[in-house]
Design an enzyme around this catalytic site. Sequence first.
Site, short mmCIF file in Angstrom:
data_model
loop_
_atom_site.label_atom_id
_atom_site.label_comp_id
_atom_site.label_asym_id
_atom_site.label_seq_id
_atom_site.Cartn_x
_atom_site.Cartn_y
_atom_site.Cartn_z
N ASP A 135 2.65 5.61 -6.89
CA ASP A 135 3.87 5.41 -6.11
C ASP A 135 5.11 5.37 -6.97
O ASP A 135 6.22 5.54 -6.46
CB ASP A 135 3.77 4.13 -5.28
CG ASP A 135 3.03 4.37 -3.99
OD1 ASP A 135 2.95 5.54 -3.59
OD2 ASP A 135 2.52 3.41 -3.40
N HIS A 173 -2.49 -2.11 -10.04
CA HIS A 173 -3.44 -1.52 -9.11
C HIS A 173 -4.69 -2.38 -9.07
O HIS A 173 -5.08 -2.95 -10.09
CB HIS A 173 -3.82 -0.09 -9.54
CG HIS A 173 -4.40 0.70 -8.43
ND1 HIS A 173 -5.73 0.64 -8.11
CD2 HIS A 173 -3.81 1.52 -7.52
CE1 HIS A 173 -5.93 1.42 -7.06
NE2 HIS A 173 -4.79 1.96 -6.69
N HIS A 203 0.87 -1.19 0.00
CA HIS A 203 0.00 0.00 0.00
C HIS A 203 0.91 1.24 0.00
O HIS A 203 1.54 1.54 -1.00
CB HIS A 203 -0.91 -0.10 1.24
CG HIS A 203 -2.04 0.88 1.30
ND1 HIS A 203 -2.34 1.76 0.31
CD2 HIS A 203 -2.97 1.10 2.28
CE1 HIS A 203 -3.40 2.49 0.67
NE2 HIS A 203 -3.80 2.10 1.89
N1 ACO Z 1 4.83 -6.49 -10.42
C1 ACO Z 1 4.78 -7.70 -10.99
N2 ACO Z 1 3.63 -8.39 -11.15
C2 ACO Z 1 2.51 -7.83 -10.70
C3 ACO Z 1 2.49 -6.57 -10.09
C4 ACO Z 1 3.71 -5.90 -9.96
N3 ACO Z 1 3.77 -4.71 -9.40
N4 ACO Z 1 1.23 -6.26 -9.75
C5 ACO Z 1 0.47 -7.29 -10.12
N5 ACO Z 1 1.24 -8.23 -10.70
C6 ACO Z 1 0.80 -9.49 -11.23
C7 ACO Z 1 0.67 -10.55 -10.16
O1 ACO Z 1 1.85 -11.26 -9.93
C8 ACO Z 1 -0.43 -11.40 -10.71
O2 ACO Z 1 0.13 -12.22 -11.73
P1 ACO Z 1 -0.32 -13.75 -11.88
O3 ACO Z 1 -1.80 -13.70 -12.14
O4 ACO Z 1 0.52 -14.24 -13.00
O5 ACO Z 1 0.00 -14.37 -10.54
C9 ACO Z 1 -1.34 -10.41 -11.42
O6 ACO Z 1 -0.50 -9.31 -11.77
C10 ACO Z 1 -2.49 -9.91 -10.54
O7 ACO Z 1 -1.94 -9.46 -9.29
P2 ACO Z 1 -2.76 -9.39 -7.95
O8 ACO Z 1 -1.79 -9.38 -6.81
O9 ACO Z 1 -3.84 -10.42 -7.93
O10 ACO Z 1 -3.46 -7.99 -8.09
P3 ACO Z 1 -4.00 -7.15 -6.89
O11 ACO Z 1 -5.15 -6.39 -7.41
O12 ACO Z 1 -4.21 -7.97 -5.67
O13 ACO Z 1 -2.73 -6.23 -6.58
C11 ACO Z 1 -1.32 -4.49 -6.01
C12 ACO Z 1 -2.70 -4.87 -6.55
C13 ACO Z 1 -1.16 -5.05 -4.58
C14 ACO Z 1 -1.21 -2.96 -5.96
C15 ACO Z 1 -0.24 -5.11 -6.93
O14 ACO Z 1 -0.37 -4.59 -8.23
C16 ACO Z 1 1.18 -4.86 -6.40
O15 ACO Z 1 1.65 -5.64 -5.57
N6 ACO Z 1 1.84 -3.77 -6.87
C17 ACO Z 1 3.14 -3.41 -6.34
C18 ACO Z 1 2.98 -2.62 -5.04
C19 ACO Z 1 2.52 -1.21 -5.28
O16 ACO Z 1 2.99 -0.53 -6.20
N7 ACO Z 1 1.61 -0.75 -4.42
C20 ACO Z 1 1.08 0.63 -4.48
C21 ACO Z 1 -0.36 0.58 -4.87
S1 ACO Z 1 -1.02 2.20 -5.04
C22 ACO Z 1 -1.15 2.74 -3.47
O17 ACO Z 1 -1.31 2.05 -2.50
C23 ACO Z 1 -1.00 4.20 -3.33
#
Ligand code: ACO
Length: 374
Positions: free
Chosen positions: A310, A259, A220
Amino acid sequence: MAGEVQRGLEDVVALESRICFIDGKQGRLIYRGYDIRDLAARSTFEEVAYLLWYGRLPTAAQLGELARRLESLREIPAELARLIDLLPASAGPMDVLRTAVSALALLEPGEGTPGPTSIGGAQRLTAALPTILGAFHRRRGHLPPLEPRPGLSHAAYLVYALLGREPSELESRAIDVALILHADHDLNASTFAARVTASTLSDLYSAVTSAVGTLKGPLHGGANERVMELLDEIGAAERAEEVVRAKLERHERIMGFGHRVYKVEDPRATILREWSRKVGEAKGNLRYYHLLEKVVEVVHREKGLYPNIDLYSGSVYSLLGIPHDLFTPVFASSRVVGWTAHVLEEYDDLRLIRPTSRYVGPTDLAYVPVADRA
Ligand code: ACO
């Protein structure tokens, strides 16, 4: 009867709200009816705070009054300043913030009482967070406490409290825009945590304490700090491809991408990218900007993921000289407005938030007395 489990509550509509609308398909973000692009281009953080708390844009007189009120609420009680001095200098600033907000609840018990008067507590917390962070940051650096500096906007005061200097006009506006963009984001994890706490009729300071603890996590609010670690690891733009691909091959997440709601680029990232460039140009340092552009190209090509806010916020803060571990606290200094707006809305239309789980464990085990267990 339990329904289908939505892991992570994805796509679950938990409540009705009039505060913030995210159109994840079109990449739009709306605060109380106004597009974030208009607010980022034309308003100030104080104006956005008024909008989120009161539901309408302020008149010039109302805006002036709020700005004066926030300024008058910046000083923290001596007991809190002493408590901050007692905390380990090695403590994480988000842990300090969580403890300080919780301590304020004890020192100012009336301010956060559930009900419409909590607006006073909302303004108090918003005004005091930069002072708390500044007090801790200066103490750990063995720097003397700062003298009050009247006449600064919230954004300029935040920079002054953290860095002990007034920002230039461009720096101040860059932080102001970053604060506007972070002020609310519907039922993100920390806001939901705040609303869950408020829905038990607990006080506003407790709700914000829950929210600070939730924002701290790297999935987050903690992501922007990790983005800067990634840039340090990459070092030069020509290494971006190799480093990012290696991480993806190891199934590591690239911070600042993806996201839960946006399926296109986060509109806040689009705006902050411009500010990352503008501040970089003003400082004669476009290194971060060029590195980030390269990372965006590789991540999009390899994973089809778009940047979130971010990705760019850390580069703006770094160019101003804000230490990495204060990035998430800067985020909190803005999001506190959204948290408190949501808590006030919760008090206004209260219904205990209490979902259920689908139990998947056993139900008919025979009890074995402790003496007979193997
Ligand atoms: N890097 C690599 N792969 C990713 C990323 C990432 N940043 N984000 C999602 N994916 C991939 C996952 O590995 C998954 O792949 P798979 O289906 O092959 O396993 C797929 O995309 C879906 O990911 P989920 O985790 O199910 O998506 P979710 O909606 O739960 O995640 C999140 C959202 C937590 C923001 C995720 O994109 C992430 O971890 N991003 C990196 C952290 C980040 O930047 N957070 C800031 C968010 S904005 C904020 O809070 C202000």
